[in-house]
Write an enzyme that holds these catalytic residues in place. Structure first.
Site, PDB file in Angstrom:
ATOM      1  CG  ASP A   1      -9.852   0.313   8.247  1.00 27.10           C
ATOM      2  OD1 ASP A   1      -8.784   0.809   8.069  1.00 27.10           O
ATOM      3  OD2 ASP A   1     -10.738   0.299   7.212  1.00 27.10           O
TER       4      ASP A   1
ATOM      5  CG  ASP B   1      -8.330  -0.144   4.293  1.00 25.26           C
ATOM      6  OD1 ASP B   1      -7.403   0.328   4.890  1.00 25.26           O
ATOM      7  OD2 ASP B   1      -9.473   0.256   4.052  1.00 25.26           O
TER       8      ASP B   1
ATOM      9  NE  ARG C   1      -8.587   1.499  -0.352  1.00 24.52           N
ATOM     10  CZ  ARG C   1      -9.459   2.208   0.547  1.00 24.52           C
ATOM     11  NH1 ARG C   1      -9.226   2.370   1.857  1.00 24.52           N
ATOM     12  NH2 ARG C   1     -10.212   3.023  -0.114  1.00 24.52           N
TER      13      ARG C   1
ATOM     14  NE  ARG D   1      -3.764   2.387   2.044  1.00 24.54           N
ATOM     15  CZ  ARG D   1      -4.868   2.542   2.801  1.00 24.54           C
ATOM     16  NH1 ARG D   1      -5.458   1.552   3.510  1.00 24.54           N
ATOM     17  NH2 ARG D   1      -5.593   3.814   2.606  1.00 24.54           N
TER      18      ARG D   1
END
Length: 305
Positions: A231, A229, A226, A217
């Site tokens: 999170d 990711d 992307r 990334r």
């Protein structure tokens, strides 16, 4: 039921204090030999407690602090109570008891000394030290829409599982999801991971960013395509709001690509007072917003075409 971890992580939270009680002397009846449990002997206990003292410090509030006298009283009760054979067992019981009794304690390091141990040689003392960390439930959302998406997600889950201070308990199935925010881009593959951790919130954020970087990334358009990711969704009932991190994740309640896989593995998890399943029930849904790849086998083959 509380869970504890036996080795400590990096990255303690700011606002924590180290509390030490040194050479607390208690008479007990612990040992392997019959004479030890019958006659008893002196034990010397050292405590090193890492506790969250932010509320206590901000308000100069004694009721929010860890009471030193209460720590000692619990230790005395355990050491002078029913006997155990090993001081290793005694140290572990003390650590678990203190973590269970004081919710602001993040780490308990306990040293149990036995000056009268039955050793036929000159010595000062025999001691055992045990350290336990409080563990909290944690959830992650992972997604990508570049390259071999399924393989990248498998690698990201592997690296999460190898991180010190983090134990993975469940991994959802793989879902094909429509882009969110910017729709003119390839579909994403998403999944969620839950587990338990002794890491602090910002240490978990650093771990997420490190995995994203390893998997390619780079800085780009917000909500754009992307390579990976990762999170951080929640950390028990921990609330954080600063320039780099907000917990619980501020957008998770409006995202099918988060709630659908999370509900698969943690439907009863409470976040800000709501269960994940209730959040999903209240979410306005669009057709095919989160399709299980087991229901659409082409999901797993199109990366290879």
């Amino acid at each position: 039921m509380s869970a504890f971890r036996e080795e400590g992580p990096e990255g303690e939270m700011t606002g924590q204090s180290i509390i030490r009680v040194e050479r607390l002397c208690v008479y007990g009846h612990h040992g392997v030999l019959p004479e030890e449990t019958r006659l008893g002997q002196r034990f010397v206990i050292d405590l090193e407690i890492c506790a969250d003292t932010r509320d206590a410090v901000e308000g100069d509030d004694y009721t929010q602090a860890v009471c030193y006298a209460a720590l000692c009283e619990r230790v005395v009760a355990l050491v002078s109570g029913p006997p155990v054979r090993l001081i290793e067992t005694l140290a572990d019981r003390i650590a678990r008891d203190l973590l269970g009794a004081f919710p602001t304690i993040a780490r308990a390091r306990i040293r149990v000394g036995k000056p009268g141990a039955p050793i036929a040689h000159g010595f000062d003392t025999v001691s055992v030290e045990t350290t336990l960390w409080r563990q909290r439930s944690v959830g992650f959302s992972l997604g990508c829409n570049m390259g071999d998406r399924a393989a990248a997600l498998r690698m990201a889950v592997t690296w999460l599982g190898l991180a010190p201070g983090l134990e993975i308990e469940a991994v959802s199935g793989l879902y094909r999801t429509a882009p969110w925010g910017v729709t003119d881009q390839p579909d994403f593959y998403n999944l969620c991971v839950t587990g338990r951790t002794s890491l602090a919130p910002h240490a978990l954020l650093r771990l997420c960013k490190e995995i994203e970087t390893r998997l390619g990334r780079t800085p780009g358009m917000r909500w754009g395509a992307r390579a990976m990711d990762v999170d951080l969704l929640y950390l028990d009932d921990c609330a954080v709001s600063d320039s780099v991190l907000t917990l619980p994740h501020p957008h998770m309640t409006g995202r099918a690509f988060v709630l659908v896989p999370l509900a698969e593995i943690a439907p009863a998890q409470k976040i800000s007072g709501q269960s994940v399943s209730d959040m999903l029930d209240r979410l306005p849904r669009a057709a095919d917003d989160a399709v299980p790849c087991t229901d659409a086998p082409f999901c797993l083959t199109e990366d290879q075409t």
